[in-house]
Design an enzyme around this catalytic site. Structure first.
Site, PDB file in Angstrom:
ATOM      1  N   GLU A  81     -57.930  17.208   6.496  1.00  0.00           N
ATOM      2  CA  GLU A  81     -56.992  16.189   6.037  1.00  0.00           C
ATOM      3  C   GLU A  81     -55.822  16.839   5.309  1.00  0.00           C
ATOM      4  O   GLU A  81     -56.014  17.864   4.651  1.00  0.00           O
ATOM      5  CB  GLU A  81     -57.713  15.194   5.117  1.00  0.00           C
ATOM      6  CG  GLU A  81     -58.813  14.398   5.814  1.00  0.00           C
ATOM      7  CD  GLU A  81     -59.458  13.369   4.894  1.00  0.00           C
ATOM      8  OE1 GLU A  81     -59.007  13.230   3.727  1.00  0.00           O
ATOM      9  OE2 GLU A  81     -60.412  12.702   5.330  1.00  0.00           O
ATOM     10  N   HIS A 102     -58.083   7.774   5.022  1.00  0.00           N
ATOM     11  CA  HIS A 102     -58.814   7.974   3.754  1.00  0.00           C
ATOM     12  C   HIS A 102     -58.433   6.887   2.740  1.00  0.00           C
ATOM     13  O   HIS A 102     -57.974   7.160   1.634  1.00  0.00           O
ATOM     14  CB  HIS A 102     -58.535   9.364   3.179  1.00  0.00           C
ATOM     15  CG  HIS A 102     -59.661   9.886   2.331  1.00  0.00           C
ATOM     16  ND1 HIS A 102     -60.010  11.199   2.285  1.00  0.00           N
ATOM     17  CD2 HIS A 102     -60.521   9.250   1.484  1.00  0.00           C
ATOM     18  CE1 HIS A 102     -61.032  11.368   1.464  1.00  0.00           C
ATOM     19  NE2 HIS A 102     -61.351  10.186   0.967  1.00  0.00           N
TER      20      HIS A 102
END
Length: 527
Positions: A260, A278
């Site tokens: 990420e 997220h």
């Protein structure tokens, strides 16, 4: 005046709390790495979310820094080891976003069951593909929850309210706690075989990394749907993609990814994958809660010396610290030892302090010992919340003190009872500050715990030592120390070896197959 830097976007209430407590605060979200390095030396505290990277380089530049406060649970962006070495306390707020994350998991369950994202896009495009989007009900389906802690238990509660059946896998979930939640406690393979939906709520550790892979997916029922709001590394994304393409997995909803920010991912573009960036903790309420909590915790630490939700230190006064330091190291090693060899649900923990240590403040010792015990499967546990986590999981904790110790002047014994068996490990200090393990399961032994260890339990029969040495030599493994103990001639025995490197799977398999060997367990301890 004490000075704090808020380097990420955060609720303005955090700054208000700092100022109300008499702390000077600067709000500088969006700084570059260079800008952070240039100014961090001015501050006593650093309040962050996920954007700021608190690296070893930043910590070395932070000459006055005393505490880093993470508004949220994950500290992947903080080098906790470097912070500990620099004497910087690292705090997080582990409970402020639990409801929000659980609700996002439920939202993803609905989205996945009814194909809401693709149906929404299709309808906005002017199509009317009613027959294309045939969904499934959640009602009556079985939800498998992997990790039934704080967030997982909330998901279970919500799912039961939807009339789903809930089965849960969690090595630390007791039968009593499962009954209280109204879920069925099962082993992982059973969960995989029975669940229509599987939702992950476990931390990312060496034990859980890649736990959903080609082999485990093959154990699931055809048409299973996967939800992950925990950590991306729990799932091998390439294996999940293959299962989605084959149709074995009907769909997946992912809020977290192995890397990420996930601007490119092999799962992107798949019609049967719901993806969010997220967002588990992204609600106004959660952001407010964690911001307020981190400001209060940091203020208490900087002004009063109080420690709450610290990841790398226990509650210890300045006067106690020098005397407790070697005992803290011993307690951590004993807890870690027991945690690494415990394979079933913990029921009881008995900690006995004997001799000199019984006259000290044993609360931080208990906390650090429980942290070591629970850490292998609960990465978020720390020295402050370890006792609370044990209580939440219905682990019966007993502390006993005796100012006399025999045969040592000071000793700590940790005894853990699971559903299957009881184990104990005892340690002492040599020359007042060198930790030693002196007894394992009632068998006397003397050993220093090092980074790479190997515990072997066996029958006390001739030939094992030679066969073991030969096997390790053939595998290119060097033995640094070799410690032996036995209950009685010809009875139960054990060997605790320090080796120079981690054993390969092949060598482990060969050692496990040696005559008279009952169990082989690799262990790891800080250097």
């Amino acid at each position: 005046m004490v000075k704090v830097l808020i380097s990420d976007k955060m609720s303005p209430n955090a700054a208000r709390i700092f100022r109300a407590r008499g702390i000077e605060v600067d709000e500088k979200p969006g700084m570059s790495k260079e800008e952070l390095l240039a100014c961090i030396g001015e501050y006593d505290g650093l309040a962050i979310r996920s954007a700021t990277k608190v690296s070893d380089k930043v910590l070395k530049a932070a000459k006055n820094l005393k505490v880093v406060g993470r508004a949220g649970i994950g500290v992947d962006n903080v080098d906790v080891t470097a912070a500990t070495e620099a004497g910087v306390c690292v705090m997080n707020t582990p409970f402020g976003n639990a409801i929000t994350t659980a609700e996002h998991a439920i939202a993803l369950l609905f989205s996945l069951a009814r194909q809401i994202p693709t149906a929404n896009a299709s309808t906005h495009a002017g199509k009317w593909e009613k027959s294309r989007f045939m969904g499934v009900e959640l009602y009556g389906k079985t939800l498998g929850i992997v990790g039934c802690g704080n967030i997982g238990s909330i998901v279970a509660e919500r799912a039961l309210g939807l009339s789903m059946k809930v089965v849960a896998y969690d090595p630390f979930l007791s039968a009593e706690r499962a009954a209280d939640l109204g879920v069925e406690r099962v082993e992982l393979d059973d969960l995989l075989a029975r669940a229509d939906f599987i939702s992950f709520h476990t931390p990312l550790t060496d034990q859980t990394r890649g736990m959903l892979n080609k082999e485990s997916i093959a154990k699931t029922k055809k048409g299973v749907r996967i939800v992950n709001c925990a950590r991306g590394g729990l799932i091998v994304e390439a294996d999940l993609k293959a299962a989605l393409e084959s149709g074995h997995v009907a769909g997946a909803a992912m809020d977290v990814f192995a890397e990420e920010p996930a601007e490119n991912n092999i799962l992107f573009g798949m019609e049967n994958v719901v993806a969010t960036p997220h967002l588990g903790a992204s609600t106004l309420e959660a952001q407010e809660n964690v911001a307020i909590q981190v400001a209060e915790q940091m203020s208490d630490f900087l002004l009063l010396g109080a420690v709450t939700n610290a990841l790398n230190m226990a509650s210890v006064t300045a006067e106690e610290a020098p005397r407790l330091k070697p005992y803290m190291a011993l307690a951590q090693q004993l807890g870690s030892f027991a945690g690494q060899v415990t394979e079933h649900v913990l029921k009881k923990v008995l900690i006995e302090y004997q001799g000199h240590v019984a006259m000290l403040n044993t609360k931080p010792l208990t906390a650090v010992m429980l942290q070591g015990l629970l850490k292998p499967l609960l990465d978020s546990v720390n020295m402050v919340n370890a006792v609370v986590v044990a209580q939440q999981r219905n682990i019966d904790l007993t502390i006993a003190t005796n100012e006399r110790a025999d045969p040592y002047q000071t000793a700590i014994r940790l005894t853990v009872t699971t559903e299957k068996r009881q184990r104990s490990v005892t340690g002492t200090l040599f020359a007042d500050h060198h930790p030693r393990v002196v007894e394992i399961n009632g068998i006397g032994i003397e050993a220093v715990l090092r980074p790479h260890m190997l515990l072997i339990t066996n029958d006390d029969k001739p030939g094992l030592i030679g066969a073991l040495g030969t096997t390790l030599a053939k595998g290119g493994v060097n033995i640094a120390t070799f410690n032996l103990g036995r209950a009685a001639p010809g009875g139960d025995a054990l060997a605790l070896l320090e080796i120079d490197e981690t054993l390969s799977d092949e060598v482990m398999k060969t050692v496990s197959g040696l005559d008279h060997v009952k169990q082989v367990k690799p262990l790891a301890f800080p250097g």
